[in-house]
Scaffold this motif. Structure first.
Motif, PDB file in Angstrom:
ATOM      1  N   TYR A  54      10.243  87.620  81.513  1.00 26.11           N
ATOM      2  CA  TYR A  54      10.501  87.414  80.210  1.00 26.11           C
ATOM      3  C   TYR A  54      10.198  88.887  79.558  1.00 26.11           C
TER       4      TYR A  54
ATOM      5  N   LEU B 183      13.584  90.771  79.884  1.00 27.51           N
ATOM      6  CA  LEU B 183      14.591  90.400  79.219  1.00 27.51           C
ATOM      7  C   LEU B 183      14.068  90.887  77.752  1.00 27.51           C
TER       8      LEU B 183
ATOM      9  N   VAL C  80      21.233  86.818  73.374  1.00 21.76           N
ATOM     10  CA  VAL C  80      21.041  86.299  74.034  1.00 21.76           C
ATOM     11  C   VAL C  80      19.961  86.007  75.565  1.00 21.76           C
ATOM     12  N   PRO C  81      18.931  87.208  75.139  1.00 20.55           N
ATOM     13  CA  PRO C  81      17.645  87.063  76.459  1.00 20.55           C
ATOM     14  C   PRO C  81      16.938  86.590  75.531  1.00 20.55           C
TER      15      PRO C  81
ATOM     16  N   LEU D 111      17.732  83.146  77.451  1.00 20.82           N
ATOM     17  CA  LEU D 111      17.639  83.169  78.517  1.00 20.82           C
ATOM     18  C   LEU D 111      16.047  82.678  79.329  1.00 20.82           C
TER      19      LEU D 111
ATOM     20  N   THR E 292      14.652  79.000  78.279  1.00 25.40           N
ATOM     21  CA  THR E 292      14.403  78.913  79.682  1.00 25.40           C
ATOM     22  C   THR E 292      14.393  78.104  81.082  1.00 25.40           C
ATOM     23  N   GLY E 293      13.740  80.579  81.064  1.00 26.82           N
ATOM     24  CA  GLY E 293      13.233  80.442  82.278  1.00 26.82           C
ATOM     25  C   GLY E 293      11.885  79.947  81.078  1.00 26.82           C
TER      26      GLY E 293
ATOM     27  N   PHE F  72      23.574  82.690  85.072  1.00 29.60           N
ATOM     28  CA  PHE F  72      22.356  82.401  84.505  1.00 29.60           C
ATOM     29  C   PHE F  72      22.419  80.416  85.059  1.00 29.60           C
TER      30      PHE F  72
ATOM     31  N   TYR G 143      21.194  79.608  88.113  1.00 25.00           N
ATOM     32  CA  TYR G 143      19.692  80.043  88.713  1.00 25.00           C
ATOM     33  C   TYR G 143      18.439  79.002  88.259  1.00 25.00           C
TER      34      TYR G 143
ATOM     35  N   MET H 228      15.962  85.378  89.658  1.00 26.35           N
ATOM     36  CA  MET H 228      16.200  85.526  88.696  1.00 26.35           C
ATOM     37  C   MET H 228      15.892  86.681  88.180  1.00 26.35           C
TER      38      MET H 228
ATOM     39  N   TYR I 172      22.046  91.131  84.489  1.00 22.45           N
ATOM     40  CA  TYR I 172      22.805  90.845  83.013  1.00 22.45           C
ATOM     41  C   TYR I 172      22.385  92.265  82.298  1.00 22.45           C
TER      42      TYR I 172
END
Lengths: 144, 501
Positions: free
Chosen positions: A46, A49, A82-83, A86, A89-90, B141, B144, B185, B192
């Protein structure tokens, strides 16, 4: 080399952290420590990202309407959203996986009274040997 | 163009399974209604996939299409992609899943307490949904996320059978899977970062540009290595397969069948998609990943069988044989040609049909032997449960590659595919050696099962096989012979599918 590391210090920290996490996840014999390792590894991703999505001097990507069908600030002024998506979600994935792993650890602890995965294996093989010995004895009794 | 109904099938299939997973815990838990509902949903999705396959390939055409989720255009929105290969695979996955459930209907009842059976159904539905999503997704993603859903559901169907042994096996499986998905991941984040995209097609274009200008080659290699290693751990490629026999050997028969036959295949197909769609075969070759996969595949073919030889427990033996079979699939992927990938996909299909049959048969036989799983305990069980015996024999012949059985078709196509490869000698030697090794442990098992044992009937008071067991076994056997005898049209279809993948 060092200059590049300093320039990308977030990424460097993320790589070190994920290394620590992965090593813990693989090599720790204590299950709770294993799960902590998993969380460190996820958090490192994280960080990576978030560092990638951040653009110096830009704001959070929240669009504010100017009341006339347009937006107050142009999209050029925001960090990459976007990150962040992500990462969100992660986080959800890692929370659910952690919960599941903890539940299984609890079950193992209830059965064997240990958090060490090797000790559990040893106790299990012992129990199996005892069970097999008992079955053999019973069969011999039937035969005689 | 494709009709509106067929266009929506990929999304609908995933959605139906998700909805079924949500409503299963709500329906009354009696007369095994949850299981019947799950079977019904899987059957419906299977029929939809068959219709989709017909629409995509009827009258000689080959269509593939992108389904944009939420109607956002390509670089921003999420996408599903369907072509003949995806449709065939989801049809096979649904069929094998359905047969694994119906075939082991009674053993599931023995192994799983009634109160937990609807939970088991939730997990099976989630697994099916995640397999379908991995098959259809066009976004790395999303892949994933579904890999993680797949992990949780797969570990949970091991742990759903009560007992300390399964808890330990599930934990071990979970830890290895988490290492795998962590690597995946990290790799996806790196990719990305390098490409600025998550959709496979856009990533492919960006990677092609990077490779053409020779920029960021090291990060690209690292991310490819990480994603391959991560998915290889989850699909039990040999050096990373130590978790598999525990997990597949100790769980209930239906779980073993599903895990061995299907769950591994979802991850392997994801690797194929990453190789073929994201990086492209030329880049894979330039980064030397094909050689690595090829060598590991050969290693798995040999070592999986060597480990299987040393097993006394019939389920663990079949589980180790899965490791060897996964090696065959990776051999095909490592050839790095269209023919190789088509052969690998054929072997995915063959193994997805044969391995659940073997586990179902082994379950039936060990049930006939009073729940004992040692090979010597199975002596003469063929005459107690003929259907299970037939299943084991057909499955064993198939795994050895006897002509007329399913395994022969895929081994033949793997051999033919290796003819235009430099390392043909290695591939052929490995195929031959592995077939002999397969025979070394499957033939004794068949002989033991067929050996007359006067006490067998007396000692074994197993209930006769149920109707659902017999019907499932019949369909398994029919599929086995169909794949063995008429594989050419299927292989042609797969090749068309790979070309538009």
């Amino acid at each position: 080399m060092l200059e590049k590391l300093l320039l990308n210090h977030y990424e460097a920290a993320a790589v070190i952290l994920s290394g620590i996490g992965l090593t813990n996840l693989l090599l720790q014999r204590n299950l709770i420590k294993k799960i902590i390792g998993l969380n460190i590894m996820d958090t490192a991703v994280y960080l990576f990202l978030a560092a990638k999505g951040y653009v110096e001097g830009r704001a959070a990507p929240i669009l504010i309407s100017d009341g006339a069908g347009g937006w107050l600030r142009s999209s050029e002024l925001y960090v990459n959203p976007v990150p962040a998506g992500l990462v969100l979600t992660g986080i959800v994935v890692s929370v659910s996986v952690t919960a599941f792993a903890l539940a299984l650890t609890l079950k193992l602890y209830e059965s064997y009274g240990t958090l060490n995965i090797d000790e559990a294996l040893m106790k299990m093989t012992e129990e199996q040997h005892q069970l097999e010995a008992r079955i053999d004895e019973a069969e011999e009794e039937v035969l005689s | 163009m494709i009709g509106m109904f067929a266009y929506n099938i990929p999304f609908a299939s995933i959605f139906i399974m998700m909805i079924t997973a949500i409503i299963t815990p709500l329906i009354p838990n009696r007369k095994r209604l949850p299981e019947k509902l799950s079977c019904l949903s899987i059957a419906v999705v299977g029929l939809l996939s068959a219709y989709l396959l017909y629409e995509l390939t009827a009258s000689g055409r080959t269509i593939s299409f992108n389904f944009s989720m939420g109607h956002f255009p390509a670089p921003w929105g999420n996408e599903l992609r369907a072509g003949p290969l995806e449709a065939v695979l989801s049809l096979v996955f649904c069929t094998a899943m359905l047969l694994s459930l119906t075939g082991n209907f009674s053993s599931t009842a023995e192994d799983i307490a009634p109160a937990r059976r609807n939970i088991f159904c939730v997990l099976v539905n989630l697994l099916t949904a995640s397999l379908l999503a991995l098959t259809y997704t066009n976004d790395l993603f999303t892949a994933y996320v579904f890999i993680e859903i797949n992990t949780i559901a797969a570990c949970a169907i091991v742990a759903v059978k009560e007992g300390p042994e399964t808890a330990r096996a599930a934990l071990r499986y979970l830890v290895m899977s988490l290492v795998g998905s962590g690597l995946v991941m990290i790799a996806i984040c790196l990719l990305y970062d390098l490409t600025g995209h998550l959709l496979m097609q856009n990533m492919h274009n960006a990677i092609a540009e990077l490779v053409a200008t020779k920029r960021y080659m090291i990060p690209l290699t690292v991310s490819l290595a990480l994603i391959t290693a991560g998915l290889a751990i989850k699909s039990a490629l040999y050096p990373f397969a130590s978790w598999l026999p525990d997990a597949h050997g100790s769980s209930t028969n239906a779980s073993s069948a599903i895990l061995s036959g299907l769950v591994l295949k979802g991850h392997i197909f994801t690797i194929i998609k990453v190789f073929y769609r994201v990086f492209g075969l030329n880049v894979i070759h330039a980064l030397r990943m094909d050689t690595a996969i090829f060598i590991l595949g050969i290693l798995a073919m040999i070592m999986g069988s060597v480990h299987a030889l040393r097993q006394n427990n019939v389920k663990r033996m079949i589980a180790w044989s899965s490791v060897a079979q996964v090696g065959y699939i990776f051999l095909g992927v490592g050839l790095n040609t269209v023919a190789g990938i088509a052969a690998a996909c054929l072997h995915i299909i063959v193994h997805a049909c044969v391995k659940p049959m073997l586990f179902t048969a082994a379950g039936g036989l060990s049930n006939a032997a009073g729940h004992r799983k040692g090979l010597h305990a199975l002596m003469g069980t063929f005459y107690v449960n003929v259907w299970a015996g037939l299943g084991l024999i057909a499955g064993a012949f198939s795994m050895m590659g006897i002509p007329g059985f399913a395994g022969f078709a895929s081994k033949l196509s793997l051999t033919l595919a290796s003819f235009d490869h430099n390392s043909i000698v290695w591939a052929l030697t490995a195929l031959a050696a592995s077939s002999v090794l397969n025979a070394l442990y499957y033939v004794p098992a068949v002989i033991v099962v067929l050996t007359h044992n006067k006490d067998a009937r007396k000692n074994f008071t197993a209930p006769a096989p149920t109707m659902s067991y017999k019907i499932s076994m019949c369909i398994f056997l029919a599929l086995n012979f169909y794949l063995g005898l008429f594989c050419v049209p299927l292989l042609r279809l797969i090749t068309r599918g790979v070309n538009v993948l």
